[in-house]
Design a protein around this motif. Structure first.
Motif, short mmCIF file in Angstrom:
data_model
loop_
_atom_site.label_atom_id
_atom_site.label_comp_id
_atom_site.label_asym_id
_atom_site.label_seq_id
_atom_site.Cartn_x
_atom_site.Cartn_y
_atom_site.Cartn_z
N SER A 123 0.76 -1.10 -0.05
CA SER A 123 -0.10 0.04 -0.12
C SER A 123 0.99 1.04 0.08
O SER A 123 1.97 1.08 0.54
CB SER A 123 -0.96 0.16 1.25
N CYS A 124 0.29 2.36 -0.42
CA CYS A 124 0.96 3.71 -0.52
C CYS A 124 1.37 3.99 0.99
O CYS A 124 2.26 4.63 1.17
CB CYS A 124 0.13 4.69 -1.12
N ASN A 128 4.96 5.24 2.27
CA ASN A 128 5.21 6.68 2.99
C ASN A 128 5.83 6.46 4.01
O ASN A 128 6.79 7.35 4.43
CB ASN A 128 3.54 7.33 3.21
N LYS A 187 2.17 11.25 -5.39
CA LYS A 187 0.82 10.68 -5.58
C LYS A 187 0.49 9.68 -4.33
O LYS A 187 -0.51 9.77 -3.67
CB LYS A 187 0.94 9.91 -6.67
N CYS A 188 1.54 8.98 -3.73
CA CYS A 188 1.24 8.04 -2.84
C CYS A 188 0.85 8.78 -1.50
O CYS A 188 0.10 8.41 -0.58
CB CYS A 188 2.44 7.16 -2.48
N GLN A 189 1.79 9.99 -1.43
CA GLN A 189 1.16 10.63 -0.10
C GLN A 189 -0.02 11.39 -0.02
O GLN A 189 -0.82 11.44 0.99
CB GLN A 189 2.34 11.86 0.12
N PRO A 192 -2.72 7.48 0.08
CA PRO A 192 -2.47 6.40 0.83
C PRO A 192 -3.04 5.11 0.90
O PRO A 192 -2.52 4.05 1.11
CB PRO A 192 -2.32 7.02 2.48
N TYR A 196 1.20 1.36 -4.49
CA TYR A 196 2.42 1.78 -5.23
C TYR A 196 2.60 1.41 -6.65
O TYR A 196 2.86 2.32 -7.40
CB TYR A 196 3.80 1.04 -4.49
N TYR A 199 1.17 3.80 -9.28
CA TYR A 199 1.86 5.11 -9.81
C TYR A 199 3.06 4.73 -10.57
O TYR A 199 3.64 5.80 -10.88
CB TYR A 199 2.03 5.86 -8.52
#
Length: 208
Positions: A123-124, A128, A187-189, A192, A196, A199
């Motif tokens: 996951s983002c 992060n 973009k991940c920030q 969330p 991953y 993007y």
């Protein structure tokens, strides 16, 4: 991916004590820099070996890439030698140099694919956290040195390393990935809950 790192025998800097060579107890090999996947490199370091078996003043004299020098120094700082009694023939401190050769081995398709899948489909929010920790621990290092991004770069380079695709093309795709990292992080920030992999550049996905 596994790598071989060859630590060549110590070269004593002083001819006066050339007949005395400290006996090694522990000489850990340096970690191969993930950012240099598929690249052979070399580093020469200098160090002082003390009669209590410790080392000091470890410095990189030259290296084909700065990260190879950093890796060699980090490893040598952990080296230990058998203590000796100081005498006319055995000085309290011995100055030496060491060459290290970094050579990548061929990765297995299964190990690369498994690690890549586990990394990219995280996951983002997890990514992060990794980015935040990486920035705290290594504020001056490029994003490509972060574990998840380095693993992705290895996966991008794998078709070229295994001979299935052109090596120059692989390097080009790896460069595209590195340039896209700031945008991926941004973009991940902002999202969330996304993955991953969502993007990664489209060209990277198609290449893989």
């Amino acid at each position: 991916m596994r790598f071989f790192v060859l630590a060549v025998a110590l070269f004593l800097s002083s001819s006066v004590f050339a007949q005395f060579t400290p006996q090694s107890v522990s000489m850990p090999k340096p970690a191969y820099p993930a950012s240099q996947a598929g690249t052979q490199g070399h580093a020469r370091i200098s160090l002082k070996i003390h009669n209590d078996g410790t080392v000091s003043d470890v410095k990189a004299l030259n290296a084909t890439q700065p990260v190879f020098g950093d890796a060699a120094v980090a490893a040598a700082q952990q080296w230990r030698f058998k203590p000796w009694d100081v005498s006319a023939d055995q000085p309290a401190v011995v100055e030496a140099q060491n060459d290290m050769i970094f050579t990548p081995t061929q990765p297995s398709k299964e190990s690369v694919q498994l690690t890549f899948t586990q990394t990219t489909y995280q996951s983002c929010s997890a990514l992060n956290e990794e980015v935040s920790q990486f920035r705290r621990d290594h504020p001056t290092r490029p994003l490509i040195d972060m574990k998840s991004f380095a693993i992705t770069r290895v996966a991008v380079m794998f078709p070229a390393l295994s001979g299935k695709k052109d090596y120059t093309e692989g390097l080009s795709k790896a460069d595209e990935l590195e340039k896209a990292l700031p945008e991926i992080v941004q973009k991940c920030q902002a999202n969330p809950k996304a993955a991953y992999a969502d993007y990664l550049p489209r060209s990277t996905k198609l290449y893989l």
